[in-house]
Structure formats: structure tokens, C-alpha cells
Motif scaffolding. Structure first.
Motif, PDB file in Angstrom:
ATOM      1  N   PHE A  56       4.245 -13.635   3.755  1.00 46.32           N
ATOM      2  CA  PHE A  56       4.305 -13.747   5.217  1.00 46.32           C
ATOM      3  C   PHE A  56       2.924 -13.376   5.771  1.00 46.32           C
ATOM      4  N   GLU A  57       1.948 -14.234   5.518  1.00 44.72           N
ATOM      5  CA  GLU A  57       0.566 -13.896   5.846  1.00 44.72           C
ATOM      6  C   GLU A  57       0.408 -13.639   7.339  1.00 44.72           C
ATOM      7  N   GLY A  58      -0.151 -12.464   7.660  1.00 46.93           N
ATOM      8  CA  GLY A  58      -0.358 -12.106   9.056  1.00 46.93           C
ATOM      9  C   GLY A  58       0.452 -10.900   9.490  1.00 46.93           C
ATOM     10  N   MET A  59       1.457 -10.523   8.705  1.00 45.49           N
ATOM     11  CA  MET A  59       2.220  -9.307   8.981  1.00 45.49           C
ATOM     12  C   MET A  59       2.199  -8.412   7.736  1.00 45.49           C
ATOM     13  N   ALA A  60       2.389  -7.103   7.972  1.00 47.50           N
ATOM     14  CA  ALA A  60       2.445  -6.160   6.844  1.00 47.50           C
ATOM     15  C   ALA A  60       1.307  -6.421   5.865  1.00 47.50           C
ATOM     16  N   VAL A  61       0.071  -6.266   6.348  1.00 46.37           N
ATOM     17  CA  VAL A  61      -1.109  -6.700   5.598  1.00 46.37           C
ATOM     18  C   VAL A  61      -1.695  -5.622   4.696  1.00 46.37           C
ATOM     19  N   GLY A  62      -0.951  -4.525   4.508  1.00 44.48           N
ATOM     20  CA  GLY A  62      -1.404  -3.492   3.581  1.00 44.48           C
ATOM     21  C   GLY A  62      -1.886  -2.223   4.238  1.00 44.48           C
ATOM     22  N   VAL A  63      -2.023  -2.236   5.549  1.00 46.66           N
ATOM     23  CA  VAL A  63      -2.393  -1.035   6.303  1.00 46.66           C
ATOM     24  C   VAL A  63      -1.501  -0.966   7.540  1.00 46.66           C
ATOM     25  N   PRO A  88       8.384  -8.052   6.255  1.00 47.31           N
ATOM     26  CA  PRO A  88       9.032  -8.670   5.094  1.00 47.31           C
ATOM     27  C   PRO A  88       9.994  -7.670   4.453  1.00 47.31           C
ATOM     28  N   ALA A  89      11.027  -8.168   3.807  1.00 48.97           N
ATOM     29  CA  ALA A  89      11.967  -7.292   3.120  1.00 48.97           C
ATOM     30  C   ALA A  89      11.220  -6.393   2.132  1.00 48.97           C
ATOM     31  N   GLY A  90      11.521  -5.093   2.181  1.00 54.65           N
ATOM     32  CA  GLY A  90      10.877  -4.130   1.295  1.00 54.65           C
ATOM     33  C   GLY A  90       9.671  -3.447   1.880  1.00 54.65           C
ATOM     34  N   SER A  91       9.205  -3.937   3.025  1.00 52.27           N
ATOM     35  CA  SER A  91       8.032  -3.343   3.675  1.00 52.27           C
ATOM     36  C   SER A  91       8.443  -2.557   4.909  1.00 52.27           C
ATOM     37  N   ASP A  92       7.649  -1.556   5.226  1.00 51.65           N
ATOM     38  CA  ASP A  92       7.831  -0.765   6.440  1.00 51.65           C
ATOM     39  C   ASP A  92       6.439  -0.387   6.934  1.00 51.65           C
ATOM     40  N   SER A  93       5.953  -1.137   7.913  1.00 51.59           N
ATOM     41  CA  SER A  93       4.572  -0.951   8.372  1.00 51.59           C
ATOM     42  C   SER A  93       4.333   0.445   8.925  1.00 51.59           C
ATOM     43  N   LYS A  94       5.330   1.017   9.577  1.00 47.57           N
ATOM     44  CA  LYS A  94       5.160   2.346  10.150  1.00 47.57           C
ATOM     45  C   LYS A  94       5.007   3.398   9.064  1.00 47.57           C
ATOM     46  N   ALA A  95       5.815   3.267   8.009  1.00 48.77           N
ATOM     47  CA  ALA A  95       5.771   4.232   6.910  1.00 48.77           C
ATOM     48  C   ALA A  95       4.607   3.970   5.956  1.00 48.77           C
ATOM     49  N   GLY A  96       3.933   2.833   6.133  1.00 52.28           N
ATOM     50  CA  GLY A  96       2.841   2.486   5.231  1.00 52.28           C
ATOM     51  C   GLY A  96       3.330   1.993   3.882  1.00 52.28           C
ATOM     52  N   THR A  97       4.535   1.414   3.860  1.00 54.00           N
ATOM     53  CA  THR A  97       5.121   0.875   2.632  1.00 54.00           C
ATOM     54  C   THR A  97       5.006  -0.642   2.649  1.00 54.00           C
TER      55      THR A  97
END
Length: 307
Positions: A209-216, A194-203
Motif C-alpha cells: 500500500f505505497e504511500g501509507m505506513a512507510v516505516g516511520v 495495512p493489516a498488521g501495521s500500526d503507525s502510531k505504535a511504530g509497528t
């Protein structure tokens, strides 16, 4: 086997929403349950399966466990779809820790509490632990990807594939990418957040968008497999969701629509002029009825992949 459909000349989508349980999560759930029963870690009729989930993995567990007469208890965060939470109970799961969640506990803390006190409650739990159980990667590598490979060959898609996907645990992204390569495809990938998130950086930002970028950071995502990182705005997702329905008659969920939005942009880039683009329809859009609203003007940046 879920269908593979073509909505554009070079865009193919595998309809994982038609699996039992309504999503791609059934594959991992069934693989984990079948393995645990074979290994004796689950005794049907005695063991209770416990898990924390946003919903889809829970539906997969209910479907997989019903075959063995296995009870299912789930900790579902209150921020997830109320429709999903209501139907999980309707279909036979017990939603645990509601008071704890209202008081601010996390689903993980709810599961840990129940595991610590299982003897006092006369329970014998098996924790499927989807964020730490590598069996899910195997399910997608050897089942989802094998099906997809056969379908791509039948569709005469060619060997050059751009797989556009997202990650919660990362099991499907890693498993599908490795599996397609096992079958001889030349696979490039794009990971969608989602805009504003970066799963690799932990942001992570608040999003639906349930199911992606779930906080970890996705525990099973092999980052060496990720070639591009894309972000998608909420309005872009809604627009892609509606377009896909008009083209196919299939109403996909938010994560699938976000991946489709990114795929549409990527297909316009010259380096993908002869490449087949593949996405997964992870689940259906009917879970998210509160999001049915007009697409706002200005659906996001001109290039969600930062190019």
C-alpha cells in the motif's frame, strides 16, 4: 481543482490523481518549491532539488520544478514501483545512489551522502525534506480542504463528515481535517493502515500500500485528530479498487482503494447512518501493474476497524 465524485449515496471521493504529477503530492511539492523560490532558497537554473521519495512526491517535484528550470535528483527505494522509477527518469529526474541502494543503503542515507559531498560534485542542493517540511500541511489545509469544502457544499453533503484517510507524512490527513473544520464542518476521522501495521505504535509490516505506513510514524499527523484506526487486508484493497472502477470508470491506486475498503465497512455502522463519508483518490492504480491478480478468497476480518 480536482473533481469530487459520488459513487454511493453518502460516499464522495476527491480525485487527486488528476493533479499535475498524478497525485495529491503535487500540492505540497508546488507549495514547497514556490515558497523556496520566493525566499531565495532556490535559484532557478543553479539550484538542484534533492529528495527521497516513493515516487508520487517525485512526480510532483518534477512538475513543480519544470516551471522554473530546476533540476531534480531523487533517491527512490528499490522496493517501490519499478514503473514509477522508470517514468521518473523518463520525465527528467535523475535517480541517484543506485549502487548505494543495491548495497543496502537507505534512500535517506543516499540523500545525506549527496548533501555532504555536494561541493565536490559542483552541486548546490535544496533538500525539500518532505518528512520535516511543514509547508505540506499548509498546502492541504488551505488548498485541498478549501476546494473540498466548496465541493461538499455544492453537493449538499451536510455538515457531518467522516473523513477516511491514510498517512505517509501525515500532511494531507492533518491539513484536510483541520481545513474542513476551518470551514465549519463537523469532522470525524478514521486512519487506515495495512493489516498488521500500526503507525502510531511504530509497528510496520511488509505491504504494497505505497504511500501509507512507510516505516516511520507520520511526522505531521496530529494524533488528537484521529478518532478511529482501521486496518485493511491486501485482498480487501484489490476488491475495493475493482468495485470503484466499475462504479466510476476511475482506476485508483492502492492507498485510495484501502481507504475505500475501510469506508465501505464504516458506512454500515449505525452511528454513520446520516453521515457523509469522504475519501481521497491519492493516485492512480496503473503504477502497480504487478498487483493485477485475482482477489483471494477470504478478503480479511469482518471488521477492519476493530469494532
Amino acid at each position: 481543482m480536482s473533481k469530487l465524485i459520488r459513487t454511493r449515496e453518502r460516499l464522495l471521493t476527491k480525485l487527486e490523481l488528476h493533479n499535475p504529477g498524478g497525485s495529491h503530492k503535487y500540492r505540497a511539492a508546488r507549495h514547497i518549491i514556490d515558497s523556496a523560490v520566493r525566499n531565495g532558497d532556490i535559484v532557478p537554473g543553479q539550484t538542484t532539488v534533492i529528495e527521497k521519495t516513493g515516487g508520487n512526491f517525485g512526480f510532483g517535484l518534477i512538475a513543480a520544478c519544470h516551471r522554473y528550470d530546476i533540476a531534480v535528483e531523487l533517491a527512490v527505494g528499490l522496493g517501490f514501483s519499478k514503473t514509477k522509477r522508470d517514468l521518473l527518469e523518463c520525465f527528467g529526474a535523475t535517480l541517484i545512489g543506485k549502487d548505494m541502494l543495491l548495497e543496502g543503503a537507505s534512500p535517506k542515507e543516499v540523500v545525506q551522502h549527496h548533501l555532504q559531498h555536494q561541493d565536490a560534485h559542483g552541486k548546490s542542493y535544496f533538500y525539500t525534506d518532505q518528512f520535516n517540511n511543514p509547508v505540506g500541511v499548509d498546502a492541504h489545509r488551505h488548498q485541498t480542504a478549501t476546494e473540498l469544502a466548496c465541493q461538499l457544499i455544492k453537493a449538499q453533503a451536510g455538515k457531518e463528515i467522516l473523513f477516511v484517510g491514510c498517512a505517509g507524512t501525515g500532511a494531507s490527513f492533518t491539513g484536510v481535517t483541520l481545513g474542513l473544520r476551518d470551514h465549519g464542518f463537523d469532522v470525524e476521522t478514521a486512519l487506515v493502515d495495512p493489516a498488521g501495521s500500526d503507525s502510531k505504535a511504530g509497528t510496520f509490516t511488509d505491504h504494497r500500500f505505497e504511500g501509507m505506513a512507510v516505516g516511520v510514524s507520520p511526522p505531521f499527523l496530529e494524533w488528537s485528530l484521529v478518532d478511529q484506526h482501521c486496518t485493511v487486508q491486501h485482498g480487501e484493497m484489490l476488491l475495493a479498487q475493482r468495485q470503484f472502477y466499475m462504479q466510476s470508470g476511475v482506476y485508483v491506486g492502492n492507498t485510495a482503494a484501502a481507504c475505500l475498503a475501510a469506508a465501505h465497512r464504516l458506512m454500515q455502522q449505525p452511528q454513520y447512518a446520516d453521515t457523509t463519508v469522504v475519501t481521497l483518490a491519492y493516485d492512480a492504480g496503473l503504477w502497480y501493474q504487478d498487483l493485477q491478480q485475482s482477489v483471494a478468497e477470504g478478503v480479511g476480518p469482518s471488521d477492519p476497524c476493530g469494532n
